[in-house]
Motif scaffolding. Structure first.
Motif, PDB file in Angstrom:
ATOM      1  N   LYS A  67      10.039   2.456   7.833  1.00  0.00           N
ATOM      2  CA  LYS A  67      11.345   1.741   7.438  1.00  0.00           C
ATOM      3  C   LYS A  67      10.992   0.543   6.404  1.00  0.00           C
ATOM      4  O   LYS A  67      10.247  -0.497   6.480  1.00  0.00           O
ATOM      5  N   GLY A  68      11.692   0.412   5.221  1.00  0.00           N
ATOM      6  CA  GLY A  68      11.602  -0.647   4.233  1.00  0.00           C
ATOM      7  C   GLY A  68      10.307  -0.341   3.254  1.00  0.00           C
ATOM      8  O   GLY A  68      10.166  -1.129   2.472  1.00  0.00           O
ATOM      9  N   LYS A  69       9.816   1.011   3.460  1.00  0.00           N
ATOM     10  CA  LYS A  69       8.837   1.292   2.407  1.00  0.00           C
ATOM     11  C   LYS A  69       9.043   2.512   1.452  1.00  0.00           C
ATOM     12  O   LYS A  69      10.136   2.585   1.158  1.00  0.00           O
ATOM     13  N   GLY A  70       8.219   3.579   1.947  1.00  0.00           N
ATOM     14  CA  GLY A  70       8.304   4.944   1.558  1.00  0.00           C
ATOM     15  C   GLY A  70       7.735   5.020   0.158  1.00  0.00           C
ATOM     16  O   GLY A  70       7.105   4.438  -0.383  1.00  0.00           O
ATOM     17  N   VAL A  71       8.183   6.059  -0.666  1.00  0.00           N
ATOM     18  CA  VAL A  71       7.649   6.500  -1.871  1.00  0.00           C
ATOM     19  C   VAL A  71       7.570   5.071  -3.176  1.00  0.00           C
ATOM     20  O   VAL A  71       6.891   5.046  -3.727  1.00  0.00           O
ATOM     21  N   SER A  72       8.743   4.393  -3.193  1.00  0.00           N
ATOM     22  CA  SER A  72       8.623   3.197  -4.022  1.00  0.00           C
ATOM     23  C   SER A  72       7.772   2.383  -3.705  1.00  0.00           C
ATOM     24  O   SER A  72       7.301   1.886  -4.834  1.00  0.00           O
ATOM     25  N   ARG A 113       4.747   1.053  -6.216  1.00  0.00           N
ATOM     26  CA  ARG A 113       4.602  -0.330  -6.533  1.00  0.00           C
ATOM     27  C   ARG A 113       3.290  -0.927  -5.869  1.00  0.00           C
ATOM     28  O   ARG A 113       2.465  -1.635  -6.707  1.00  0.00           O
ATOM     29  N   ARG A 114       2.689  -0.560  -4.978  1.00  0.00           N
ATOM     30  CA  ARG A 114       1.450  -0.939  -4.350  1.00  0.00           C
ATOM     31  C   ARG A 114       0.223  -0.396  -5.239  1.00  0.00           C
ATOM     32  O   ARG A 114      -0.834  -1.125  -5.531  1.00  0.00           O
ATOM     33  N   ILE A 115       0.347   0.952  -5.810  1.00  0.00           N
ATOM     34  CA  ILE A 115      -0.711   1.385  -6.431  1.00  0.00           C
ATOM     35  C   ILE A 115      -0.704   0.508  -7.816  1.00  0.00           C
ATOM     36  O   ILE A 115      -2.077   0.573  -8.270  1.00  0.00           O
TER      37      ILE A 115
END
Length: 405
Positions: free
Chosen positions: A137-142, A146-148
């Protein structure tokens, strides 16, 4: 009291506070009687009914929800499962690869959802690394994309463009998840024996149905014995419990890379992993360690998709190709395979529309979804412009007035 004694006292207080918090968490989410409740089942129904209320089975369940949930709760407390255990199996073709998907009825899905929401997820997620954002929850593919980019930016500040990416991929990821390892991870997380038994039942129920269709009696008995003894492997696609276990089972690998190896720029999304480092030889040695640990966990790397590449040559993660120029600029492009797939889709859509098997609105919605996603995830002006030209040629500019790349 000396300064060192004060430090040790503070560490002891922190450990005691964390242990007390963990104890309360296990009491709330790891105890069968606190997890399988009417409130948990009701919350699960509210989530599972979204976007599927048009189905007759869902409407029927909602109409009789209090009775059905009460019966399910009482049967589970009595040590049995009194729900519709019917499982539908379907085969889908995804990017040229056939995948077997199991779908279960709403009453069983509600129980599985309550088990995940009230027990598995809250017990296991605190132990996951931050850069393991799938099904969270609150993360996912998007969030992963962004992290990469953040990892690449940090590495560019350290090494400019002189660094490498270790990209790995698990082969047959869900099919290789060990049942014995799942049970051990559930016990370590704090589930009591009743919750472990219920969770393992749902993990095994799909394979149990497949085994029941085997005509060879000796083979059937052998496979059933392996299944009962937790010697089997495999978690079905489409199950929320399978998604949670897919996060937990390789968690030991994540911590080995992040904590023991000290790799800061590492991220994993389900079966796709990415590590950035300036030393290519170090990544080669690390890859050997990863293979040994994967063998211990019953996982296998896909040799075709696992490689070490220079950042200036580019690497792909979650369908986006990242390239770092000599000056340190990050270029994001859509993976070529996704572009080719969409072009083929549009041509097939044209044939389906001509045959009356598909409406032009459905074709436009699919194109618009891809078009908007491409604009968000990558520097894709030329790609979007070419795709828009193709769509306009095939569908005579249907609903694209004013749409620009």
């Amino acid at each position: 009291m000396t300064n060192q004694e004060r430090i040790q006292a503070r560490i002891a207080r922190d450990k005691a506070r964390k242990a007390e918090k963990r104890k309360a968490q296990i009491e709330q989410h790891g105890t069968f009687t606190n997890v399988i409740t009417m409130q948990a089942l009701l919350r699960s129904l509210q989530r599972r009914r979204k976007d599927v209320e048009w189905k007759g089975s869902v409407q029927s369940y909602i109409a009789h929800a209090p009775v059905k949930m009460k019966r399910a709760k009482d049967s589970l407390w009595a040590g049995r499962l009194d729900v519709n255990r019917k499982i539908k199996q379907m085969t889908i073709c995804e990017r040229g690869k056939k995948r077997n998907i199991h779908a279960i009825m709403i009453d069983s899905r509600v129980i599985q959802g309550a088990l995940c929401d009230s027990s598995i997820t809250p017990l296991t997620q605190p132990s996951l690394i931050y850069d393991n954002p799938a099904s969270t929850k609150g993360k996912g593919v998007s969030h992963a994309r962004r992290r990469i980019v953040r990892h690449i930016e940090d590495q560019v500040r350290q090494s400019r463009s002189d660094f490498y990416a270790l990209v790995y991929d698990f082969s047959g990821f869900f099919d290789s998840i060990s049942h014995s390892l799942c049970r051990r991870k559930l016990a370590e997380a704090g589930q009591d024996e009743q919750l472990q038994a219920l969770t393992m039942y749902f993990i095994k129920m799909y394979q149990e149905q497949d085994i029941s269709l085997i005509t060879d009696k000796s083979e059937k008995e052998r496979l059933m014995e392996e299944l009962r003894a937790d010697r089997a492997c495999g978690a079905t696609l489409g199950s929320q419990i399978s998604q949670d276990m897919a996060l937990v089972v390789p968690n030991e690998l994540d911590h080995a890379i992040k904590d023991k190896a000290g790799i800061r720029h590492y991220i994993r999304y389900m079966d796709d992993g990415n590590i950035l480092h300036a030393d290519k030889d170090y990544l080669r040695r690390l890859l050997k360690s990863i293979k040994r640990l994967c063998a211990k966990l019953g996982l296998k790397l896909n040799e075709k998709k696992t490689r070490i590449v220079k950042a200036t040559r580019g690497f792909t993660f979650l369908k986006v190709r990242y390239t770092v120029t000599e000056t340190g600029r990050i270029i994001k492009k859509m993976a070529k395979s996704g572009i080719v797939r969409m072009r083929r889709k549009l041509k097939k859509f044209r044939k389906l529309v001509d045959a009356g098997l598909m409406t032009r609105d459905d074709a436009f919605n699919s194109f618009k979804s891809w078009f908007g996603n491409a604009k968000t995830i990558a520097h894709s002006y030329r790609t979007r412009k070419a795709m828009l030209i193709l769509y306009n040629r095939l569908f005579n500019r249907y609903r694209t007035g004013g749409l620009i790349a």
